[in-house]
Write a protein that holds these residues in place. Structure first.
Motif, PDB file in Angstrom:
ATOM      1  N   ASP A 144       0.839  -1.195   0.000  1.00 19.08           N
ATOM      2  CA  ASP A 144       0.000   0.000   0.000  1.00 19.08           C
ATOM      3  C   ASP A 144       0.872   1.242   0.000  1.00 19.08           C
ATOM      4  OD1 ASP A 144      -1.902   1.910   0.241  1.00 19.08           O
ATOM      5  OD2 ASP A 144      -2.498   1.396   2.293  1.00 19.08           O
ATOM      6  N   MET A 145       1.256   1.689  -1.182  1.00 21.44           N
ATOM      7  CA  MET A 145       2.001   2.949  -1.296  1.00 21.44           C
ATOM      8  C   MET A 145       1.679   3.573  -2.647  1.00 21.44           C
ATOM      9  SD  MET A 145       5.867   1.564  -1.911  1.00 21.44           S
ATOM     10  CE  MET A 145       6.200   0.214  -3.036  1.00 21.44           C
ATOM     11  N   PRO A 146       1.768   4.889  -2.705  1.00 17.64           N
ATOM     12  CA  PRO A 146       1.446   5.554  -3.972  1.00 17.64           C
ATOM     13  C   PRO A 146       2.469   5.193  -5.043  1.00 17.64           C
ATOM     14  CG  PRO A 146       2.408   7.106  -2.424  1.00 17.64           C
ATOM     15  CD  PRO A 146       2.170   5.845  -1.664  1.00 17.64           C
ATOM     16  N   THR A 148       4.927   6.317  -7.838  1.00 13.30           N
ATOM     17  CA  THR A 148       5.610   7.505  -8.348  1.00 13.30           C
ATOM     18  C   THR A 148       6.038   7.228  -9.780  1.00 13.30           C
ATOM     19  OG1 THR A 148       6.444   7.880  -6.131  1.00 13.30           O
ATOM     20  CG2 THR A 148       7.433   9.173  -7.892  1.00 13.30           C
ATOM     21  N   TYR A 150       7.976   7.836 -13.196  1.00 12.41           N
ATOM     22  CA  TYR A 150       9.154   8.454 -13.793  1.00 12.41           C
ATOM     23  C   TYR A 150       9.082   8.265 -15.292  1.00 12.41           C
ATOM     24  CZ  TYR A 150      11.144   8.806  -9.155  1.00 12.41           C
ATOM     25  OH  TYR A 150      11.368   9.135  -7.859  1.00 12.41           O
ATOM     26  N   PRO A 173      -0.081  14.070 -15.742  1.00 11.21           N
ATOM     27  CA  PRO A 173       0.761  15.258 -15.565  1.00 11.21           C
ATOM     28  C   PRO A 173       1.620  15.179 -14.299  1.00 11.21           C
ATOM     29  CG  PRO A 173      -1.549  15.768 -15.140  1.00 11.21           C
ATOM     30  CD  PRO A 173      -1.510  14.369 -15.685  1.00 11.21           C
ATOM     31  N   ARG A 174       1.381  14.172 -13.470  1.00  8.57           N
ATOM     32  CA  ARG A 174       2.230  14.011 -12.278  1.00  8.57           C
ATOM     33  C   ARG A 174       3.504  13.238 -12.585  1.00  8.57           C
ATOM     34  NH1 ARG A 174       0.322  17.409  -8.991  1.00  8.57           N
ATOM     35  NH2 ARG A 174      -1.929  17.494  -8.869  1.00  8.57           N
ATOM     36  N   THR A 175       3.630  12.771 -13.831  1.00  7.50           N
ATOM     37  CA  THR A 175       4.847  12.043 -14.200  1.00  7.50           C
ATOM     38  C   THR A 175       6.053  12.964 -14.116  1.00  7.50           C
ATOM     39  OG1 THR A 175       3.480  10.883 -15.802  1.00  7.50           O
ATOM     40  CG2 THR A 175       5.851  10.564 -15.974  1.00  7.50           C
ATOM     41  N   LYS A 176       7.091  12.494 -13.457  1.00  8.19           N
ATOM     42  CA  LYS A 176       8.321  13.284 -13.412  1.00  8.19           C
ATOM     43  C   LYS A 176       9.069  13.092 -14.727  1.00  8.19           C
ATOM     44  CE  LYS A 176       8.810  12.431  -8.473  1.00  8.19           C
ATOM     45  NZ  LYS A 176       7.999  13.544  -7.995  1.00  8.19           N
ATOM     46  N   SER A 177       9.524  14.192 -15.326  1.00 10.07           N
ATOM     47  CA  SER A 177      10.252  14.063 -16.588  1.00 10.07           C
ATOM     48  C   SER A 177      11.742  14.005 -16.317  1.00 10.07           C
ATOM     49  CB  SER A 177       9.978  15.243 -17.501  1.00 10.07           C
ATOM     50  OG  SER A 177       8.691  15.742 -17.311  1.00 10.07           O
ATOM     51  N   MET A 178      12.341  12.879 -16.606  1.00  5.43           N
ATOM     52  CA  MET A 178      13.763  12.735 -16.368  1.00  5.43           C
ATOM     53  C   MET A 178      14.519  12.958 -17.664  1.00  5.43           C
ATOM     54  SD  MET A 178      13.218  12.071 -13.281  1.00  5.43           S
ATOM     55  CE  MET A 178      14.750  11.604 -12.520  1.00  5.43           C
ATOM     56  N   GLN A 190      16.594   4.433  -6.281  1.00  2.00           N
ATOM     57  CA  GLN A 190      16.475   5.092  -4.979  1.00  2.00           C
ATOM     58  C   GLN A 190      15.051   5.116  -4.444  1.00  2.00           C
ATOM     59  OE1 GLN A 190      18.140   9.011  -4.931  1.00  2.00           O
ATOM     60  NE2 GLN A 190      20.091   8.337  -5.747  1.00  2.00           N
ATOM     61  N   ASP A 191      14.072   4.972  -5.344  1.00  2.00           N
ATOM     62  CA  ASP A 191      12.684   5.213  -4.943  1.00  2.00           C
ATOM     63  C   ASP A 191      11.882   3.917  -4.986  1.00  2.00           C
ATOM     64  OD1 ASP A 191      10.081   5.975  -4.604  1.00  2.00           O
ATOM     65  OD2 ASP A 191      10.177   7.676  -5.974  1.00  2.00           O
ATOM     66  N   SER A 193       8.879   3.381  -4.461  1.00  2.00           N
ATOM     67  CA  SER A 193       7.527   3.512  -5.008  1.00  2.00           C
ATOM     68  C   SER A 193       7.542   3.814  -6.502  1.00  2.00           C
ATOM     69  CB  SER A 193       6.787   4.642  -4.287  1.00  2.00           C
ATOM     70  OG  SER A 193       7.294   5.891  -4.717  1.00  2.00           O
TER      71      SER A 193
ATOM     72  N   TYR B 142       9.161   9.313  -0.710  1.00  2.00           N
ATOM     73  CA  TYR B 142       9.850   8.273  -1.469  1.00  2.00           C
ATOM     74  C   TYR B 142      10.979   8.859  -2.303  1.00  2.00           C
ATOM     75  CZ  TYR B 142       6.016   5.324  -0.051  1.00  2.00           C
ATOM     76  OH  TYR B 142       5.121   4.623   0.692  1.00  2.00           O
ATOM     77  N   GLY B 227      11.975  17.535 -10.516  1.00  2.00           N
ATOM     78  CA  GLY B 227      11.127  16.460 -11.035  1.00  2.00           C
ATOM     79  C   GLY B 227      10.441  16.787 -12.347  1.00  2.00           C
ATOM     80  N   CYS B 228      10.124  18.064 -12.573  1.00  2.00           N
ATOM     81  CA  CYS B 228       9.497  18.475 -13.829  1.00  2.00           C
ATOM     82  C   CYS B 228       8.232  17.702 -14.159  1.00  2.00           C
ATOM     83  CB  CYS B 228      10.469  18.348 -14.995  1.00  2.00           C
ATOM     84  SG  CYS B 228      11.722  19.583 -14.964  1.00  2.00           S
ATOM     85  N   SER B 229       7.222  17.788 -13.316  1.00  2.00           N
ATOM     86  CA  SER B 229       5.929  17.287 -13.765  1.00  2.00           C
ATOM     87  C   SER B 229       4.980  18.470 -13.854  1.00  2.00           C
ATOM     88  CB  SER B 229       5.391  16.200 -12.839  1.00  2.00           C
ATOM     89  OG  SER B 229       5.380  16.637 -11.521  1.00  2.00           O
TER      90      SER B 229
END
Lengths: 292, 294
Positions: A144-146, A148, A150, A173-178, A190-191, A193, B142, B227-229
């Motif tokens: 049970d974790m959100p 994340t 990438y 839109p919550r996606t982190k852009s790497m 490192q993450d 989740s 996290y 993070g750039c979202s």
């Protein structure tokens, strides 16, 4: 680090060659971050075997490479996606005639942290996760974790490929852009989740949870590291890795592309973690490279 | 004609041209931004651009060009950075101008000024490997790719400007103020807080605003560390995407002369207008301060 060193070496080679009065014309290759390590390795071996030939390989993403080809700023554009109709039209407007060469096959890997016990998903679930419809690992058999997310920046061919083929919609839109495959891998390590996607050449030797994927619920879950699953099409998200050139290949560009497609070139591609071309592409490539 | 007079005139002319050049460069940039940004608004309504919070020009379904979430993101990291950098900066400046021995000041001030010379990409790297994991640990997250990370890094980058200019402002407070205050029986602390800082306030405000200008336009650091979202941030622990990062990411691959291309210039113009007013305000305040000091 290794990549930086290579770039330095190439830069050094550039400076050295610029010193000559009649400098050899250099081949400029630009584009996909997924292809960059592989093509750099190919270029290194090629330059060793052909002293005096100079190839510069830079990244920036498939979109950047294609844009450079359209603007006449590079000789070969690496693209981990197909050129869009709009881009082809733009190229024609500028008098550029893009020809596609397929150099390798990639099994796109969906990766999670090693401490995450979820290790199989369907294509549909992958789509839902990245569209932001499934937001907790609990819903797909995990803790049970959100979740994340990438992802890559919009100039990435891998980003476009996933959007067109798997998501058939927009990324959350919550996606982190790497900024590239390697950065996604570092972040996922490192993450606990995290979930992300990278080309298969990037997961070799990394401690990651490479998720097995099935094309439909109840189907067979296969790994992108499994050659026969990728070749045979049971692994559902495979794609050709392409290079685009302007018109039919000639001179040094032709020579380098033939080297990439040769037995030795394809062996290097496998060493870099990607898959060599099945025979079905031979005819297609021959046609686009053109007769001498 | 006298040769030395001619030389003097010539030198004067060269400097005048230099000054003129800077003005023309500024006007040129402004003009270019406006001309390239205007076509965007043929297809995007102004209300969508400034009021919609969805920025997704390469959408699978429908492109949208709302900059509100980008604007909010930029303001969040900037304000966050100032909340950290201003108290720290004024404290350091007060220490350097009032308490530190000349020897300590000689060592510390150049070190702080060197801080200004660290490339932003290096600071961004520190954000990924050092500050990010630390923030994740402290807040029980996290990962540490969020607005706070960006704010901390930008604070580090704005600090040298704020310390250096605030110290100058405190230094330029006439010593008669300090002597009078001490003679009236105030302690050094009271003198600093009640007399010197208020007297130097406009200089300190101007310093802070210049620091703000530095923070708001910073690109590489926030691109790497936040993070750039592009979603509307729900708080400081969320990933954000600033206006500068958006331009940096998207301009490389956008086809020239498309709506997306013009819209990016629209974002640039908005940013330019904001920094222009910040710099102008700090200039006016600084000017006032100098008049007061005289």
């Amino acid at each position: 680090m290794k990549r930086c060193l290579r770039i330095l070496l190439i830069a050094g080679a550039l400076c050295a060659s610029a010193g000559h009065a009649h400098a050899q014309k250099m081949i400029q290759i630009k584009g996909s971050d997924t292809l960059i390590n592989m093509v750099q390795r190919l270029a290194e071996v090629y330059m060793q075997k052909n002293p005096g030939k100079v190839i510069a390989v830079t990244g920036g993403g498939s979109g950047t490479g294609v844009a450079a080809l359209i603007n006449g700023k590079c000789d070969i554009a690496n693209a981990s996606r197909l050129m869009k109709d709009k881009e082809i039209a733009q190229a024609h407007e500028g008098g550029i005639d893009p020809k596609r060469i397929v150099v390798a096959i990639d099994g796109l890997c969906v990766v999670a942290n090693v401490n995450n016990r979820v290790n199989q998903l369907t294509v549909d679930e992958v789509g839902k996760i990245f569209r932001g419809e499934i937001v907790n690992w609990r819903d797909i058999g995990g803790a049970d974790m959100p979740i994340t997310l990438y992802g890559r920046q919009s100039n990435s061919g891998t980003y476009e490929f996933l959007k067109e083929v798997v998501l058939k919609g927009d990324f959350s839109p919550r996606t982190k852009s790497m900024n590239g495959n390697a950065q996604i891998i570092e972040a996922i390590k490192q993450d606990v989740s995290g979930i992300g996607y990278v080309g298969v050449g990037y997961v070799k030797g990394e401690s990651l949870n490479v998720i097995n994927i099935a094309s439909r619920p109840g189907g067979e879950y296969t790994s992108p590291l499994n050659l026969s699953a990728v070749r045979g099409g049971t692994y559902p998200i495979t794609r050709p890795l392409n290079q685009y050139i302007n018109g039919q290949a000639a001179g040094d560009i032709r020579d380098f592309i033939l080297f990439e497609l040769s037995g030795e070139g394809q062996r290097i591609i496998e060493e870099e973690g990607f898959f060599s071309l099945p025979d079905e592409y031979a005819g297609f490539n021959r046609q686009n490279i053109g007769a001498k | 004609m006298n040769l030395s007079r001619f030389k003097e005139k010539a030198i004067e002319g060269v400097f005048f041209l230099n000054g003129l050049l800077v003005v023309f460069v500024l006007l040129g940039i402004f003009w270019l931004l406006i001309v390239t940004a205007i076509p965007a608004f043929r297809e995007i309504r102004l209300t969508e651009f400034f009021l919609n919070h969805v920025w997704n020009p390469t959408s699978y379904v429908q492109s949208s060009y709302g900059i509100i979430s980008l604007l909010v993101s930029t303001l969040m990291v900037t304000v966050g950075a100032l909340c950290i950098a201003i108290p720290l900066g004024i404290g350091t400046a007060a220490y350097l101008s009032d308490l530190a021995s000349p020897r300590v000041r000689e060592i510390v001030k150049p070190i702080i000024e060197i801080l200004a010379g660290i490339p932003s990409v290096v600071i961004g790297f520190l954000g990924i490997v050092l500050v990010g994991p630390f923030i994740a640990k402290v807040f029980g997250l996290y990962n540490g790719l969020n607005a706070i990370n960006g704010a901390v890094l930008l604070a580090v980058m704005a600090l040298p400007t704020i310390v250096s200019l605030s110290e100058d402002a405190l230094k330029s407070v006439p010593s008669s103020y300090e002597h009078a205050s001490l003679a009236l029986g105030a302690t050094r602390w009271q003198t600093l807080i009640k007399v010197k800082i208020p007297a130097a306030l406009s200089g300190i405000i101007a310093a802070s605003m210049l620091g703000m200008g530095r923070a708001i336009g910073e690109t590489m650091t926030v691109l790497m560390a936040t993070g750039c979202s592009p979603a509307m941030p729900r708080g400081f622990l969320d990933s954000i995407q600033t206006m500068t990062a958006t331009i940096a990411i998207e301009l490389g691959e956008v086809a020239y002369n498309t709506t997306h291309y013009y819209a990016l210039f629209g974002v640039g113009l908005t940013l330019f207008v904001i920094t222009f007013f910040i710099n102008m305000a700090s200039d006016i305040i600084l000017d006032k301060h100098q008049k007061m000091a005289r």
